[in-house]
Design a protein around this motif. Sequence first.
Motif, PDB file in Angstrom:
ATOM      1  N   TYR A  97       0.662  -1.481  -0.155  1.00  0.00           N
ATOM      2  CA  TYR A  97       0.061   0.127   0.065  1.00  0.00           C
ATOM      3  C   TYR A  97       0.671   1.427  -0.216  1.00  0.00           C
ATOM      4  O   TYR A  97       1.579   0.840   0.404  1.00  0.00           O
ATOM      5  N   MET A 106      -3.832   3.737   8.822  1.00  0.00           N
ATOM      6  CA  MET A 106      -2.288   4.021   7.924  1.00  0.00           C
ATOM      7  C   MET A 106      -2.081   2.500   6.647  1.00  0.00           C
ATOM      8  O   MET A 106      -1.770   2.665   5.829  1.00  0.00           O
ATOM      9  N   ASN A 109      -3.905   5.060  16.991  1.00  0.00           N
ATOM     10  CA  ASN A 109      -2.377   4.316  17.404  1.00  0.00           C
ATOM     11  C   ASN A 109      -2.809   4.074  18.867  1.00  0.00           C
ATOM     12  O   ASN A 109      -1.769   3.770  19.927  1.00  0.00           O
ATOM     13  N   GLY A 110      -4.011   3.434  18.742  1.00  0.00           N
ATOM     14  CA  GLY A 110      -4.314   3.244  20.684  1.00  0.00           C
ATOM     15  C   GLY A 110      -4.034   4.476  21.952  1.00  0.00           C
ATOM     16  O   GLY A 110      -3.943   4.551  22.757  1.00  0.00           O
ATOM     17  N   LYS A 170      -0.284  14.125  13.112  1.00  0.00           N
ATOM     18  CA  LYS A 170      -0.133  12.942  11.971  1.00  0.00           C
ATOM     19  C   LYS A 170       1.476  13.789  12.235  1.00  0.00           C
ATOM     20  O   LYS A 170       1.746  14.227  11.453  1.00  0.00           O
ATOM     21  N   LEU A 214       4.270  12.446  10.213  1.00  0.00           N
ATOM     22  CA  LEU A 214       4.591  11.695   8.836  1.00  0.00           C
ATOM     23  C   LEU A 214       5.549  10.652   8.178  1.00  0.00           C
ATOM     24  O   LEU A 214       5.260   9.869   7.877  1.00  0.00           O
ATOM     25  N   GLN A 251       5.116   7.956  11.414  1.00  0.00           N
ATOM     26  CA  GLN A 251       3.709   7.644  10.476  1.00  0.00           C
ATOM     27  C   GLN A 251       2.619   6.451  12.109  1.00  0.00           C
ATOM     28  O   GLN A 251       2.281   6.000  12.317  1.00  0.00           O
ATOM     29  N   ARG A 252       3.091   7.913  13.038  1.00  0.00           N
ATOM     30  CA  ARG A 252       1.816   7.538  14.029  1.00  0.00           C
ATOM     31  C   ARG A 252       1.027   9.307  14.417  1.00  0.00           C
ATOM     32  O   ARG A 252       1.747   9.968  13.847  1.00  0.00           O
ATOM     33  N   SER A 295      -0.723  -2.649  15.013  1.00  0.00           N
ATOM     34  CA  SER A 295      -1.544  -1.728  15.195  1.00  0.00           C
ATOM     35  C   SER A 295      -1.179  -0.136  15.571  1.00  0.00           C
ATOM     36  O   SER A 295      -1.506   0.755  15.812  1.00  0.00           O
ATOM     37  N   ASN A 296       0.289  -0.167  15.675  1.00  0.00           N
ATOM     38  CA  ASN A 296       1.191   0.673  15.138  1.00  0.00           C
ATOM     39  C   ASN A 296       1.835   1.145  17.207  1.00  0.00           C
ATOM     40  O   ASN A 296       1.834   2.235  17.797  1.00  0.00           O
ATOM     41  N   ILE A 297       1.639  -0.515  17.480  1.00  0.00           N
ATOM     42  CA  ILE A 297       1.422   0.148  19.138  1.00  0.00           C
ATOM     43  C   ILE A 297       2.371  -0.773  19.352  1.00  0.00           C
ATOM     44  O   ILE A 297       2.528  -2.220  19.052  1.00  0.00           O
ATOM     45  N   TRP A 330      -8.123  -2.252  25.007  1.00  0.00           N
ATOM     46  CA  TRP A 330      -7.521  -1.420  24.899  1.00  0.00           C
ATOM     47  C   TRP A 330      -7.714   0.417  25.330  1.00  0.00           C
ATOM     48  O   TRP A 330      -6.908   1.141  26.440  1.00  0.00           O
ATOM     49  N   GLN A 353      -7.712   2.319  29.477  1.00  0.00           N
ATOM     50  CA  GLN A 353      -7.550   3.814  29.144  1.00  0.00           C
ATOM     51  C   GLN A 353      -8.626   4.929  29.937  1.00  0.00           C
ATOM     52  O   GLN A 353      -8.364   5.890  30.476  1.00  0.00           O
TER      53      GLN A 353
END
Lengths: 159, 159, 159, 159
Positions: free
Chosen positions: B15, C105, C138-139, C149, C151, C154-155, D36-38, D123, D127
């Motif tokens: 992607y 993402m 991102n949680g 963001k 860039l 990426q978060r 998930s970027n965590i 998650w 929090q």
Amino acid sequence: MIQIFTTGGTIDKVYFDANSEFEIGESLVPELLAESNIHTGYRLQGLLRKDSLEMNDKDRVLVREAVTSCDSHQILITHGTDTMAETAQALASLRHKTIVLTGAMQPARMRRSDSVFNIGFAWAALQLLPAGVYIAMNGEVFEAGAVRKNLKAQRFERT
Amino acid sequence: MIQIFTTGGTIDKVYFDANSEFEIGESLVPELLAESNIHTGYRLQGLLRKDSLEMNDKDRVLVREAVTSCDSHQILITHGTDTMAETAQALASLRHKTIVLTGAMQPARMRRSDSVFNIGFAWAALQLLPAGVYIAMNGEVFEAGAVRKNLKAQRFERT
Amino acid sequence: MIQIFTTGGTIDKVYFDANSEFEIGESLVPELLAESNIHTGYRLQGLLRKDSLEMNDKDRVLVREAVTSCDSHQILITHGTDTMAETAQALASLRHKTIVLTGAMQPARMRRSDSVFNIGFAWAALQLLPAGVYIAMNGEVFEAGAVRKNLKAQRFERT
Amino acid sequence: MIQIFTTGGTIDKVYFDANSEFEIGESLVPELLAESNIHTGYRLQGLLRKDSLEMNDKDRVLVREAVTSCDSHQILITHGTDTMAETAQALASLRHKTIVLTGAMQPARMRRSDSVFNIGFAWAALQLLPAGVYIAMNGEVFEAGAVRKNLKAQRFERT
């Protein structure tokens, strides 16, 4: 016209727990074929929904009769791996059709499974092999009567 | 020993967005083969990472030289679909090896893709076809020089 | 009753190539919710199908009007990540509803994506947060007006 | 710092057959969080690998001790669904930490599963909820002591 017969086995297993009634679901083969741009040119018939350890002689007679009585000359059978070699043996005297048995070590419903590769592999084998009975597993073609599942290695091998 | 050459194309697309630098990633073929219980018996070499619309004559010479200079007689080439028929044509005079081109309409990294089926299908075709140059797509084998991509139908067909 | 508005973005991207007409598909959110045993309790309306880099002031007025005119007090907006912070800012003066923006993402149609986690995370945030406008990515939960963001990483992060 | 304890259950089930030795595998939670970027902000410890129907009082004491002795105030427990409500009850008197139990009706290793959504949902719940013991399933938050699994409907509901 390719004829597909499904008999159950790991490839069609669904998740089941102590409270579940069924452990073998609808065949995913039509869905997998559609994702691979194959929408026509085959018929599918469900014969059994069994773990292949539970298949008996009567079941193998049923499979054999389905194979002989259908008018297709290219027949794909999805089957559990534990007794796939026995069913191939039971069909081995049929000499006028190309019959390919395949299945999977991991259910098609898992994220990671050999199911789709095996169906693709068997689909080509079915079209390119001469009449006879074959097992198509782990990227290899085996002739009926000369193949066994190696339980420990979790793969098929020549005898 | 099967030799795999990768050239890019949809099968290996990742992607990417307006801010991305790359749109073709590492080949997933080794991962897909491993999931299908195939761990040995092949070598893989990346030749190009191109959308096949961007492949030129020089690229096709590169592919042809890789095919002729390798010592394997079974060669699988993953390739973008838009000019797969042209590359097959460019290889068609090679008559001593079995050369199968395949690819995908949807990237291997998608949830639903024809990639795994196509790799499985091509894997059997490679082992069962006589020497020659072939395209293995949408569950069919086509000979080089007699095949085109039907853009509208999104499938390969005989010319 | 939760109201979901979709506006496009990576989460709904489909694979497209030089010959494709569309690059943003039907929202997968209803399918993802159904897989997670959520079949009722929400309504979904598609507002836009845009890469968020292409969203303009008029689009943001459209989103704002949809949010204010609907009778729900819990509103989930799926949105491209590149200008998600700007749309959150444009909604920030709305003080009587809980409004959560989320996205991804990597497209939901990829094998590996943050989409399902983000929808699950946002689903809880929507039910547990007081009225206000938030980004759930991102949680983490971010308040509108205090988020951007990153860039390169990426978060999303606090400003 | 979020503390994750895994205890087994459907979420971590692997495919097993009559010849398999293990039916609960390594937790996929770190892999799902990474997708998930965590990547940081949590620790994971495996306590048990049990179908929750097989959990006994001793197991629940073990879980309780792990919760009380760890220095985190946000604790996520992955757990089989059949006795999740009982374990929540056994922890209910712990009043100084936010403790969220979650799991899945379908294994995380399946193509279609509620696992990723549930982890994402839990998650956020972890929090945003005040100290207490909760079950986060099917897109809802339930308080310990006031929740049961409805076996027939395959979902959690208030008692």
